[in-house]
Design an enzyme around this catalytic site. Structure first.
Site, PDB file in Angstrom:
ATOM      1  N   SER A 152      -5.955   3.538   4.471  1.00 53.98           N
ATOM      2  CA  SER A 152      -5.364   2.790   3.354  1.00 53.98           C
ATOM      3  C   SER A 152      -6.417   2.068   2.517  1.00 53.98           C
ATOM      4  O   SER A 152      -6.240   0.918   2.114  1.00 53.98           O
ATOM      5  CB  SER A 152      -4.325   1.785   3.877  1.00 53.98           C
ATOM      6  N   SER A 165       0.792  -1.238   0.000  1.00 55.73           N
ATOM      7  CA  SER A 165       0.000   0.000   0.000  1.00 55.73           C
ATOM      8  C   SER A 165       0.821   1.283   0.000  1.00 55.73           C
ATOM      9  O   SER A 165       0.259   2.373  -0.118  1.00 55.73           O
ATOM     10  CB  SER A 165      -0.944   0.015   1.201  1.00 55.73           C
ATOM     11  N   LYS A 191       2.765   6.570   5.401  1.00 50.38           N
ATOM     12  CA  LYS A 191       2.021   5.461   4.810  1.00 50.38           C
ATOM     13  C   LYS A 191       2.663   4.129   5.153  1.00 50.38           C
ATOM     14  O   LYS A 191       3.883   4.007   5.156  1.00 50.38           O
ATOM     15  CB  LYS A 191       1.958   5.628   3.284  1.00 50.38           C
ATOM     16  N   LYS A 246       0.261   3.842  -2.669  1.00 51.48           N
ATOM     17  CA  LYS A 246      -0.725   4.926  -2.596  1.00 51.48           C
ATOM     18  C   LYS A 246      -0.090   6.308  -2.434  1.00 51.48           C
ATOM     19  O   LYS A 246      -0.774   7.326  -2.620  1.00 51.48           O
ATOM     20  CB  LYS A 246      -1.710   4.661  -1.456  1.00 51.48           C
TER      21      LYS A 246
END
Length: 422
Positions: free
Chosen positions: A157, A97, A268, A100
């Site tokens: 997320s 993820s 993140k 992203k």
């Protein structure tokens, strides 16, 4: 001999267990902890950690291999892009993820160029709803504004929110991913290739490195610092409005360092069976912002401990000098020009990052600037420099630029000037 062997084996483990900084908890909204903990079980990026698991330390240590257990790691200072520590920084790995971050860059690019607004409504397609893994459970046909979608992506997320935004901006996820790869190439991310916009794929064609993650993280937080307002939110409720009615849903941040590391403000996390555990963590102390990237950690505890270890090391080593008040610049005489003088200006404020662990002392300045120049001069051209020294060693320089364009005077210009004097 046996005692030495035991100490050698145990010492790295003891040191590693100390590498999470003092606590920091940020809570927005009205979510309760029990609801939050239940929501964490639905997201692949969320792994709850008990207070006992969030070890803390106030003593920085050098991030050698015993402390940075993950196979790839890198620490970067954000304003200058200086790499302070790296380990296997160019090996291509699955980012999960963390993908992203590039999705968010493209969202903020669209906001900046005016093709997207924060209050625009985004509709979730059947395809976006079908995303598995980490999600915020958007329904087909459900609409949310762009700001809410950003929160769903960076806090919880949400794969479904990422795909919905990709389709809204690019028309299709495929086109959006093409733009992601184009943007990555523009940033010099030489070892990156994206296949989807959320990192859910198990394709080996979807890869990046800790160096490239640091590069795109730096681009996001320095060009669009507003993202840090969202990435520092610990919990916040959103409202799903569908044909079945309205219901509250608690977004929970996947970045546990927000609670356990003093100064953490983002950014993140990512985890899949292929990628293992990854994080790009941003923390700020004493006007220094660091980006700590970890890839392929064996579990979420190591992911956060390694990130904290590098941050502790960086804050212990870094000091920053910024010349906020450089000396005032004089006007420069322009010989044989259409104007007799020109203004000049500094290209930027001078900044210098020291990574030797010593406080930057007195800094001396040396101005290199001619008192007169010959026409023509062009706005933006370099007129001179201001150099910076410490103990006789040059730290760097900043350019001095012409503030305007002045053409070379013609015979007609000289005649007009003379007539005005009569």
């Amino acid at each position: 001999m046996l005692g030495k062997a035991i100490r050698k084996a145990v010492l790295p483990i003891l040191l590693a267990s100390l590498m999470v900084g003092p606590g920091c908890r940020i809570v927005y909204g009205k979510a309760d902890i029990s609801l939050n903990e239940r929501a964490e079980n639905h997201t692949s990026d969320n792994t709850a950690a008990s207070p006992e698991e969030q070890e803390k330390t106030t003593e920085p240590a050098a991030p050698d291999d015993a402390l940075v257990q993950a196979p790839s790691a890198l620490l970067m200072e954000a304003s200058t892009g200086t790499v302070i520590y790296e380990k296997d920084s160019d090996t291509r790995r699955s980012p999960a993820s963390i993908t992203k971050i590039m999705t968010l860059i493209l969202i903020f690019d669209a906001l900046e160029n005016g093709t997207l607004k924060m209050d625009d409504l985004v509709t979730t397609s059947a395809y976006a709803k079908s995303m598995g893994g980490s999600q915020v459970f958007l329904e087909e046909g459900e609409t949310q504004d762009v700001e809410t979608m950003i929160k769903c992506i960076v806090i919880a997320s949400g794969n479904d929110a990422s795909v919905a935004m990709a389709e809204h901006i690019g028309g299709s996820e495929q086109e959006f991913v093409r733009q992601m790869n184009e943007r990555a190439a523009g940033l010099g991310m030489e070892n990156t290739h994206f296949v989807d916009c959320c990192g859910l794929t198990e394709s080996t064609d979807h890869y990046t490195t800790v160096r490239d993650i640091a590069i795109m993280s730096r681009e996001l937080i320095t060009k669009y610092p507003k993202i840090l307002e969202y990435s520092s939110i610990w919990m916040e409720n959103i409202t799903h409005v569908t044909r079945q009615g309205s219901k509250e849903f608690c977004l929970t941040n996947t970045n546990k360092l927000l609670r356990s590391y003093d100064g953490c403000i983002g950014l993140k996390t990512g985890s899949t069976s292929l990628a293992k555990y990854c994080v790009s963590a941003v923390a700020s102390r004493n006007n220094i912002t660091l980006i700590s990237v970890v890839m392929a950690a064996p579990d979420y505890k190591v992911r956060f401990k390694d990130a904290a270890a590098m941050l502790n090391y960086g804050f212990s080593k870094c000091s920053f000098y910024t010349d906020e008040n450089p000396e005032k610049l004089p006007q420069i005489e322009v010989r044989k020009g259409t104007k007799p003088t020109t203004e000049v200006k500094y290209e930027k404020n001078f900044q210098y990052l020291s990574t030797d662990g010593k406080t930057i002392g007195e800094v001396e300045r040396k101005l290199n600037l001619e008192t007169q120049v010959q026409a023509p001069v062009k706005e933006g051209d370099v007129a001179g420099t201001l150099e910076y020294y410490q103990n006789g060693q040059k730290l760097g320089e900043v350019n001095i630029l012409f503030s305007e364009t002045i053409e070379k005077a013609t015979y007609k210009n000289c005649l007009e000037k003379l007539l005005k004097l009569l």
